[in-house]
Scaffold this active site. Structure first.
Site, PDB file in Angstrom:
ATOM      1  NE  ARG A  69     -31.644 -15.968  -7.474  1.00  9.49           N
ATOM      2  CZ  ARG A  69     -32.057 -15.147  -8.434  1.00  9.49           C
ATOM      3  NH1 ARG A  69     -33.324 -15.222  -8.415  1.00  9.49           N
ATOM      4  NH2 ARG A  69     -31.362 -14.411  -9.095  1.00  9.49           N
ATOM      5  CE1 TYR A  74     -35.831 -27.112  15.258  1.00  9.33           C
ATOM      6  CE2 TYR A  74     -35.647 -25.036  14.182  1.00  9.33           C
ATOM      7  CZ  TYR A  74     -34.954 -26.174  14.558  1.00  9.33           C
ATOM      8  OH  TYR A  74     -33.636 -26.212  14.267  1.00  9.33           O
ATOM      9  CG  ASP A 133     -42.967 -27.778  11.332  1.00  7.23           C
ATOM     10  OD1 ASP A 133     -42.689 -28.895  10.728  1.00  7.23           O
ATOM     11  OD2 ASP A 133     -42.070 -26.941  11.580  1.00  7.23           O
ATOM     12  CE  LYS A 175     -34.319 -31.031  11.673  1.00  7.67           C
ATOM     13  NZ  LYS A 175     -35.025 -30.327  12.350  1.00  7.67           N
TER      14      LYS A 175
HETATM   15  C1  LIG Z   1     -35.528 -29.086  12.221  1.00  5.52           C
HETATM   16  C2  LIG Z   1     -36.874 -28.492  12.234  1.00  5.52           C
HETATM   17  C3  LIG Z   1     -37.062 -27.117  11.584  1.00  5.52           C
HETATM   18  C4  LIG Z   1     -35.939 -26.571  10.968  1.00  5.52           C
HETATM   19  O1  LIG Z   1     -35.369 -27.079   9.909  1.00  5.52           O
HETATM   20  P1  LIG Z   1     -34.027 -27.003   9.324  1.00  5.52           P
HETATM   21  O2  LIG Z   1     -33.970 -27.990   8.050  1.00  5.52           O
HETATM   22  O3  LIG Z   1     -33.021 -27.208  10.186  1.00  5.52           O
HETATM   23  O4  LIG Z   1     -33.944 -25.396   8.766  1.00  5.52           O
HETATM   24  C5  LIG Z   1     -38.438 -26.704  11.525  1.00  5.52           C
HETATM   25  N1  LIG Z   1     -39.491 -27.459  12.189  1.00  5.52           N
HETATM   26  C6  LIG Z   1     -39.127 -28.631  13.152  1.00  5.52           C
HETATM   27  C7  LIG Z   1     -40.119 -29.001  13.753  1.00  5.52           C
HETATM   28  C8  LIG Z   1     -37.852 -28.911  12.823  1.00  5.52           C
HETATM   29  O5  LIG Z   1     -37.657 -30.223  13.655  1.00  5.52           O
END
Ligand SMILES: *Cc1c(COP(=O)(O)O)cnc(C)c1O
Length: 394
Positions: A59, A112, A184, A209
């Site tokens: 963990r 998001y 982000d 992504k």
């Molecule tokens: C998909 C996404 C998230 C969340 O990520 P997960 O891996 O699905 O939890 C956060 N910020 C952006 C810009 C995203 O495209």
């Protein structure tokens, strides 16, 4: 100052792996071990309190996961990196590490969808005030930041309308009031944008992504100053949103081709955005690489490429989308993005599925908006595919 972007193609291939390469392996192994054994209890103790390098319990840390963290840390030019089970875990854990009742966060209206829910639903419940400004309205954001806050939270480009915020300018405003700036960087990736280099304190990623790039592993990460990341790591190690070593392996493998993929994705996105812009069935196209994009100038300055994400509104709204989407041959109609395959979906079923139609309207997201994540396919094939699908709209 040395441009840290230059070597990212090489870094994504080579960096961060050395400590994990045991038995002469040239590839990072998956260490599927929950715990690590020690005959010497004094050594065990030293590792447990962080005085000696090593692992105790899955963990907390894992060698495969650590290689992922180290590669991303080097790509983002950060002091430290910690990882998470998902992007949302990275975002929520990072916010909750620092926020306590009475604190204030300033962010954007179109972050998001999941992030927006944290701001609108969960943080207010903890008596944390959140002010969301119109995305791209830099004056409004400066005014709100100047009133005082603990965290300035940015996402640029945004999901799904690819709006741009000037990171450097918001960092200056945040510093004036002693606030931290989180960015982000999921859409831009470290290939196109380096928020830490622009003064941000923390970079967040959904590794699910573009970093992974193959839509087969979930993950998240926070990269930044060592003292901040250590606190976030502590929160995560206790709260338990740990990255799985098998996911780390897939993400590491994906990251090797990050530069190649992003280059082809943004080449495709630019060609497609220009094509759609002139099309009679298209109402509006959103892509920061278009000269008439609201903040094309800012994007040109703070990014080295405009990314693989665009969105467009069809004339005829949802009815048109219903006819158009099934006709696309070379596109998954799915909720993810940043994969080698082109992936499309309406915002109402993807990024902003958690929001009500009223909330989406307030966020400036038309019900007929199509989010398009350009894959690495041949540009002409994608254009032809789009053209025939648009022709099919009555
Ligand atoms: C998909 C996404 C998230 C969340 O990520 P997960 O891996 O699905 O939890 C956060 N910020 C952006 C810009 C995203 O495209």
């Amino acid at each position: 100052m040395k441009n840290p972007l230059i070597n990212n193609a090489t870094k994504s291939v080579w960096s961060g792996e050395k400590d994990a390469l045991v038995h002469g392996a040239s590839q990072v192994p998956v260490v599927n071990s929950v715990a690590y054994t020690y005959d010497d209890i004094d050594e065990w103790y030293e590792v447990a309190i962080g005085k000696k390098k090593g692992h105790i319990y899955g963990r907390n840390t894992n060698p495969t996961v650590q290689a992922f963290e180290e590669k991303l840390r080097i790509l983002e030019n950060g002091e430290a990196c910690t990882s998470f089970s998902t992007g949302m875990a990275a975002i929520s854990n990072s916010l909750l590490t620092f926020l306590t009742p009475g604190d204030r966060v300033v962010s954007l209206k179109d972050t998001y969808g999941g992030t927006n829910k944290i701001f609108s639903e969960f943080l207010p419940r903890l008596q944390i005030e959140v002010t969301l400004v119109d995305t791209g309205d830099h004056e409004q954001m400066e005014r709100e930041i100047a009133k005082g806050c603990k965290i300035v939270y940015l996402e640029t480009p945004t999901n799904p309308t690819v709006k741009i915020t000037n990171i450097d300018r918001m960092v200056k405003a945040a510093k004036e009031v002693g606030a931290m700036t989180f960015v982000d960087n999921t859409f831009a990736t470290p290939i196109n944008q380096q928020p830490l280099h622009l003064g941000a304190d923390l970079v967040l990623h959904s590794a699910t992504k573009f970093l992974g790039g193959h839509a087969d592993a979930l993950g998240g990460a926070a990269v930044g100053k060592k003292d901040l990341v250590e606190k976030i790591y502590h929160y995560r190690e206790i709260n338990g949103a740990t990255m799985d070593p098998n996911a780390a392996y897939l993400l590491l493998r994906g990251m090797k081709t990050l530069k190649l993929r992003v280059d082809q994705q943004q080449k495709n996105a630019q060609i497609i955005a220009e094509f759609l812009q002139g099309h009679e069935k298209v109402e509006a196209v959103y892509y920061p690489g278009l000269k008439d994009h609201h903040h094309h100038d800012i994007a040109s300055r703070q990014m080295t490429g405009f990314g693989g994400m665009l969105s467009f509104a069809l004339k005829g709204e949802l009815d048109a989308v219903r006819q158009f989407l099934p006709k696309l041959k070379y596109a998954h109609k799915a909720a993810n993005l940043g994969a080698v395959e082109t992936t499309v979906g309406p915002a109402r079923t993807t990024s902003h599925v958690e929001n009500t139609p009223e909330e989406r309207a307030a966020l400036g997201i038309p019900e007929g908006l199509v989010r398009y994540s350009a894959g690495i396919e041949d540009s002409t094939d994608l254009l032809n595919d789009l053209a025939q699908a648009l022709d099919a709209i009555e």
